[in-house]
Design an enzyme around this catalytic site. Sequence first.
Site, mmCIF file in Angstrom:
data_model
loop_
_atom_site.group_PDB
_atom_site.id
_atom_site.type_symbol
_atom_site.label_atom_id
_atom_site.label_comp_id
_atom_site.label_asym_id
_atom_site.label_seq_id
_atom_site.Cartn_x
_atom_site.Cartn_y
_atom_site.Cartn_z
ATOM 1 N N ARG A 9 48.026 36.165 52.149
ATOM 2 C CA ARG A 9 48.823 35.531 53.190
ATOM 3 C C ARG A 9 48.798 34.026 52.916
ATOM 4 N NH1 ARG A 9 50.493 37.367 57.876
ATOM 5 N NH2 ARG A 9 49.682 39.457 57.608
ATOM 6 N N HIS A 41 43.191 31.879 41.441
ATOM 7 C CA HIS A 41 44.450 32.475 41.001
ATOM 8 C C HIS A 41 44.247 33.083 39.610
ATOM 9 C CE1 HIS A 41 48.694 33.194 40.772
ATOM 10 N NE2 HIS A 41 48.690 32.671 39.557
HETATM 11 C C1 GRF Z 1 42.011 38.317 42.520
HETATM 12 O O1 GRF Z 1 42.613 38.666 41.307
HETATM 13 C C2 GRF Z 1 42.388 36.908 42.894
HETATM 14 O O2 GRF Z 1 42.622 36.086 41.794
HETATM 15 C C3 GRF Z 1 43.648 37.092 43.677
HETATM 16 O O3 GRF Z 1 43.438 38.289 44.400
HETATM 17 C C4 GRF Z 1 42.538 39.134 43.681
HETATM 18 C C5 GRF Z 1 41.469 39.587 44.634
HETATM 19 O O4 GRF Z 1 40.641 40.558 44.066
HETATM 20 N N1 GRF Z 1 43.925 35.922 44.481
HETATM 21 P P1 GRF Z 1 39.336 41.034 44.822
HETATM 22 O O5 GRF Z 1 39.753 41.577 46.187
HETATM 23 O O6 GRF Z 1 38.392 39.874 44.948
HETATM 24 O O7 GRF Z 1 38.760 42.120 43.964
#
Ligand code: GRF
Length: 202
Positions: free
Chosen positions: A91, A109
């Site tokens: 979000r 990211h």
């Molecule tokens: C990760 O790849 C992060 O870079 C992105 O969302 C994903 C979250 O993964 N913003 P998790 O829920 O921490 O396994």
Amino acid sequence: MKNIAVFASGRGSNFGAIAGSVRSGKIKARLALLVCDQPAAGVIKMAKRLGVKVALVVRKDFPDRNCFESAIIDHLKRNSIDLVVLAGFMRMLGPKLVRAYKGRIINIHPALLPSFKGSRGIKDALDYGAKLTGVTVHFVDELMDHGPIILQSEVRIKEGDTLEALEARIHKAEHKLYSEAVGLFVAGRLEIRGRKVRISSR
Ligand code: GRF
């Protein structure tokens, strides 16, 4: 000691990695709160198992984004949060929250920003035919995947890579890089200078 809140919407592997680094003392802070907007998210179970307090804040329970974000800010204030760590919070944060915690919200990211912004950073890099991608931790501003960059690490894309194989290497890199970045923040070693982040030596 500083108080951290992690915001997550999904499975929470980054939440788990940060919790592990807090437990081992690599991050010298308290993991005070998980903020989650998805009642069925796996990360909630993980937080409960680890004894981390959970604030479930669901957007549809509020008339507009402002009210939703006010409720989140209340949770952050009540728990004296010093740093907000976005870890798969699906979000965009609005101006109210970003302004209230300016310079104290970070995001991870799964690509080397400013390349491959958006929610499909891993797949987009693979489909584009990039040979190199990676992970970026950055401060959050009001634009998507945009604020000053704290740390980046590279991940090579191999010949014949599948999305699953690349995702696994990206996530591994994320877990390492995010703990490092959170550690730098809580140690007071990050200073924002315009678009640039200066990392001071110990
Ligand atoms: C990760 O790849 C992060 O870079 C992105 O969302 C994903 C979250 O993964 N913003 P998790 O829920 O921490 O396994």
